[in-house]
Design a protein around this motif. Sequence first.
Motif, PDB file in Angstrom:
ATOM      1  N   ALA A   1      11.134  14.645  29.591  1.00 11.05           N
ATOM      2  CA  ALA A   1      11.954  14.787  28.413  1.00 11.05           C
ATOM      3  C   ALA A   1      12.433  13.464  27.668  1.00 11.05           C
ATOM      4  N   PRO A   2      12.777  13.498  26.513  1.00 12.15           N
ATOM      5  CA  PRO A   2      13.310  12.535  25.832  1.00 12.15           C
ATOM      6  C   PRO A   2      14.606  11.648  26.618  1.00 12.15           C
ATOM      7  N   ARG A   3      14.770  10.470  26.302  1.00 19.40           N
ATOM      8  CA  ARG A   3      16.114   9.731  26.978  1.00 19.40           C
ATOM      9  C   ARG A   3      16.739   8.963  25.760  1.00 19.40           C
ATOM     10  N   TRP A   4      17.088   9.800  24.674  1.00 26.21           N
ATOM     11  CA  TRP A   4      17.434   9.452  23.503  1.00 26.21           C
ATOM     12  C   TRP A   4      19.025   8.723  23.845  1.00 26.21           C
ATOM     13  N   PRO A   5      19.117   7.570  23.294  1.00 30.03           N
ATOM     14  CA  PRO A   5      18.344   6.692  22.146  1.00 30.03           C
ATOM     15  C   PRO A   5      17.465   5.468  22.807  1.00 30.03           C
TER      16      PRO A   5
END
Length: 235
Positions: free
Chosen positions: A177-181
């Motif tokens: 998964a993304p870990r924005w930012p």
Amino acid sequence: MIGTLRTVVLDAPDIKSLAAFYADVAGLDEHYADDEWITLNAADGTRLGFQRAPDHVPPRWPDPAFPQQLHLDLRVPDMAAAVEHAVKLGATRLPGGGETFTVLADPAGHPFCLCQSDGDSTTIADVAIDCASAGPLARFYSELLGLPVTWEGEGGAMISTEGRLPVIFQEIADHRAPRWPDPAHPQQLHLDVEVADVDAAEAAVLALGGVRLSGGGDNWRVYADPVGHPFCLVW
């Protein structure tokens, strides 16, 4: 329905060149542009946004360490000619594909598919979101966007209704998964969802399992879906 899908947004360090690429490939018209953001409109009302991300780390699909997260599918009347044209504009052919679709990466590295259509013009067919389990994420976005689940089967699911951009959920083994930012784990693309009452919409999103993230402005707030993909509520 909490809101309406307004824009599919792509991150890139050079938004001007990437917007020009999609304007040519998909036959889109520029609606708005500044140094940080560009919006393109399709004839059917579908909107693509381009958000400047100076530290953008491009996908390296199919390498799971550098995932695509989301991708666009475009319908084209002549797939071979469309692929040739996209490559001349800076796209790169990627592994995968079949008789009716070809996988490419745009000049910023985002994978997209060109799909053979019986129509006589190029259209944006859908946006696809990667995940480990399609059904639960499809039901989250069904509530968020007011689109019914029209297909759920081995490897994926879809929400759709006549006259609105379908959203597909594609199961990926070992999805990261993304870990924005955090630029090391980028979102790559995100959805902007238009709402009338952002406070009421936020309460509904959180009740469904969404998470409020840092960031926001005069008419937007940032959230993550239950898988971790960021999206914005805009008004």
